[in-house]
Enzyme design. Structure first.
Site, PDB file in Angstrom:
ATOM      1  N   ASP A   1       8.804   9.780 -10.610  1.00 47.98           N
ATOM      2  CA  ASP A   1       7.599   9.263  -9.839  1.00 47.98           C
ATOM      3  C   ASP A   1       6.945  10.242  -9.087  1.00 47.98           C
ATOM      4  O   ASP A   1       7.410  11.519  -9.045  1.00 47.98           O
ATOM      5  CB  ASP A   1       8.200   8.196  -9.129  1.00 47.98           C
ATOM      6  CG  ASP A   1       7.603   6.950  -8.454  1.00 47.98           C
ATOM      7  OD1 ASP A   1       6.280   7.221  -8.059  1.00 47.98           O
ATOM      8  OD2 ASP A   1       7.565   5.876  -8.878  1.00 47.98           O
TER       9      ASP A   1
ATOM     10  N   TYR B   1      -8.079  -2.011 -15.324  1.00 47.39           N
ATOM     11  CA  TYR B   1      -6.685  -2.260 -15.764  1.00 47.39           C
ATOM     12  C   TYR B   1      -6.259  -2.915 -17.210  1.00 47.39           C
ATOM     13  O   TYR B   1      -5.507  -2.573 -17.816  1.00 47.39           O
ATOM     14  CB  TYR B   1      -6.091  -3.080 -14.214  1.00 47.39           C
ATOM     15  CG  TYR B   1      -4.728  -3.237 -14.489  1.00 47.39           C
ATOM     16  CD1 TYR B   1      -3.778  -2.490 -14.242  1.00 47.39           C
ATOM     17  CD2 TYR B   1      -4.239  -4.576 -14.852  1.00 47.39           C
ATOM     18  CE1 TYR B   1      -2.477  -2.597 -14.099  1.00 47.39           C
ATOM     19  CE2 TYR B   1      -2.877  -4.811 -14.964  1.00 47.39           C
ATOM     20  CZ  TYR B   1      -1.882  -3.733 -14.474  1.00 47.39           C
ATOM     21  OH  TYR B   1      -0.422  -4.094 -14.421  1.00 47.39           O
TER      22      TYR B   1
HETATM   23  N1  LIG Z   1       3.794  -6.223 -10.279  1.00 45.39           N
HETATM   24  C1  LIG Z   1       3.262  -6.922 -11.379  1.00 45.39           C
HETATM   25  O1  LIG Z   1       2.781  -8.064 -11.013  1.00 45.39           O
HETATM   26  C2  LIG Z   1       2.837  -6.301 -12.637  1.00 45.39           C
HETATM   27  C3  LIG Z   1       2.459  -7.321 -13.416  1.00 45.39           C
HETATM   28  C4  LIG Z   1       2.193  -6.956 -14.901  1.00 45.39           C
HETATM   29  C5  LIG Z   1       2.314  -5.268 -15.338  1.00 45.39           C
HETATM   30  N2  LIG Z   1       2.775  -4.756 -14.129  1.00 45.39           N
HETATM   31  C6  LIG Z   1       3.131  -3.184 -14.463  1.00 45.39           C
HETATM   32  O2  LIG Z   1       4.379  -3.005 -14.228  1.00 45.39           O
HETATM   33  C7  LIG Z   1       4.578  -1.472 -13.861  1.00 45.39           C
HETATM   34  C8  LIG Z   1       5.540  -1.421 -12.743  1.00 45.39           C
HETATM   35  O3  LIG Z   1       4.618  -1.653 -11.604  1.00 45.39           O
HETATM   36  P1  LIG Z   1       5.495  -2.488 -10.298  1.00 45.39           P
HETATM   37  O4  LIG Z   1       5.412  -3.971 -10.476  1.00 45.39           O
HETATM   38  O5  LIG Z   1       6.873  -2.017 -10.388  1.00 45.39           O
HETATM   39  O6  LIG Z   1       4.765  -2.020  -9.250  1.00 45.39           O
HETATM   40  P2  LIG Z   1       4.852  -0.457  -8.303  1.00 45.39           P
HETATM   41  O7  LIG Z   1       3.475  -0.265  -7.817  1.00 45.39           O
HETATM   42  O8  LIG Z   1       5.752  -0.562  -7.357  1.00 45.39           O
HETATM   43  O9  LIG Z   1       5.136   0.539  -9.486  1.00 45.39           O
HETATM   44  C9  LIG Z   1       4.409   1.486  -9.970  1.00 45.39           C
HETATM   45  C10 LIG Z   1       5.138   2.889  -9.704  1.00 45.39           C
HETATM   46  O10 LIG Z   1       4.211   3.765 -10.363  1.00 45.39           O
HETATM   47  C11 LIG Z   1       4.370   4.857  -9.803  1.00 45.39           C
HETATM   48  N3  LIG Z   1       3.070   5.898 -10.123  1.00 45.39           N
HETATM   49  C12 LIG Z   1       1.802   5.574 -10.014  1.00 45.39           C
HETATM   50  N4  LIG Z   1       1.103   6.433 -10.302  1.00 45.39           N
HETATM   51  C13 LIG Z   1       2.064   7.500 -10.904  1.00 45.39           C
HETATM   52  C14 LIG Z   1       1.990   8.806 -11.553  1.00 45.39           C
HETATM   53  N5  LIG Z   1       0.617   9.340 -11.718  1.00 45.39           N
HETATM   54  N6  LIG Z   1       3.100   9.461 -12.249  1.00 45.39           N
HETATM   55  C15 LIG Z   1       4.079   8.520 -11.924  1.00 45.39           C
HETATM   56  N7  LIG Z   1       4.424   7.605 -11.224  1.00 45.39           N
HETATM   57  C16 LIG Z   1       3.278   6.727 -10.770  1.00 45.39           C
HETATM   58  C17 LIG Z   1       4.159   4.244  -8.466  1.00 45.39           C
HETATM   59  O11 LIG Z   1       4.308   5.195  -7.414  1.00 45.39           O
HETATM   60  C18 LIG Z   1       5.183   3.032  -8.304  1.00 45.39           C
HETATM   61  O12 LIG Z   1       6.478   3.639  -8.147  1.00 45.39           O
HETATM   62  C19 LIG Z   1       3.347  -1.056 -13.821  1.00 45.39           C
HETATM   63  O13 LIG Z   1       3.027  -0.326 -15.176  1.00 45.39           O
HETATM   64  C20 LIG Z   1       2.437  -2.243 -13.854  1.00 45.39           C
HETATM   65  O14 LIG Z   1       1.025  -2.054 -14.081  1.00 45.39           O
HETATM   66  C21 LIG Z   1       3.273  -4.959 -13.047  1.00 45.39           C
END
Ligand SMILES: NC(=O)c1ccc[n+]([C@@H]2O[C@H](COP(=O)([O-])OP(=O)(O)OC[C@H]3O[C@@H](n4cnc5c(N)ncnc54)[C@H](O)[C@@H]3O)[C@@H](O)[C@H]2O)c1
Length: 249
Positions: free
Chosen positions: A36, A154
């Protein structure tokens, strides 16, 4: 244990769904390398997993950096000698309908959500070939299946990772490498709270699911566990919506 003897790499693993996957995969017997850009949070997840008697290594891994990918793969090879599973989970969201989206925001989302997954896939394929096969799991979104009202980049990025998954599946099936994607709906993780900071707006989002609630990070992680394990050995190029029925309507 469902991942005994396997080595898994997870991106965006310092919090949210990625951290849940790191914890669950480690509990199921995998050695986990997770990365991360949030190093403090990553270090504390690492301490928690290792403190529970499992094995995980946190690495600084900005998924847009080839040098970081190289280092992460080197860590997996030197610590655990192989790499069997990759979860391309790191992702970001930026608000903006088409007309209001700056090129900077467009590029930022594409870089992390699509290019990051592409680089990860490219870097792990040689390792998976050496291991005799592997499983790549790409985290897309319900917004990769249906249009996103609030963010043009997105939705486009999540549609991109969806088709990257199929390209990977057909190009590397001969190497025993499977590639599948997961489409989470609203999940109780930091990103959803960032997109919908107040309860009323969260409720407006969750009311679009059949279950009327957010999913938990564990509910997504169990889908990833299935796709990572041999239980899904006949599954490739597939898509699993874990969205409380949101896209069934
Ligand atoms: N939370 C939701 O409702 C939801 C819904 C659909 C899809 N998603 C997808 O699920 C995945 C996880 O998201 P989440 O819900 O756990 O939210 P989150 O924001 O907690 O997790 C995303 C993680 O990616 C990390 N990140 C961002 N840029 C980065 C980079 N350049 N290199 C490495 N790490 C990086 C962030 O620091 C964070 O820890 C994402 O791909 C998100 O698009 C989330």
């Amino acid at each position: 244990m469902r991942l005994e003897g396997r080595v898994a790499m997870i991106t965006g693993g310092a919090r949210g769904q990625g951290a849940a996957e790191a914890r669950l995969f480690a509990r199921e017997g995998a050695k986990v390398v997770f990365g991360d850009v949030l190093d403090q949070e990553g270090a504390s997840v690492q301490a928690e997993i290792n403190g529970a008697g499992h094995e995980a290594v946190y690495v600084h891994l900005d998924v847009t950096s080839e040098a970081d990918w190289q280092r992460a793969v080197d860590v997996a090879r030197s610590r655990f000698r192989r790499l069997d599973v990759l979860v391309n989970n790191a992702g970001i969201w930026r608000e903006g309908v088409v007309k209001e989206t700056t090129e900077e925001n467009w590029d930022a989302v594409m870089d992390v959500n699509v290019t990051g997954a592409f680089l990860g896939t490219r870097f792990v394929i040689p390792e998976m070939r050496r291991a005799g096969g592997g499983s790549i799991i790409n985290i897309s979104s319900a917004a990769g299946l249906v249009g996103d009202l609030r963010s043009a980049p997105y939705g486009a990025s999540k549609g991109g990772i969806r088709l990257l998954t199929r390209a990977t599946a057909i190009q590397y099936a001969g190497d025993g490498i499977r590639a599948n994607c997961i489409h989470p709906g609203p999940v109780d993780a930091p990103m959803y709270h960032e997109i919908r900071p107040d309860a009323a707006s969260r409720e407006a989002g969750t009311s679009r699911t059949l279950m009327g609630r957010m999913g938990t990070v564990e509910e997504i992680a169990y889908g990833a566990l299935y796709l990572a394990s041999d239980e899904s050995s006949f599954v490739t190029g597939a898509e699993l919506a874990i969205d409380g029925g949101m896209t069934a309507q």
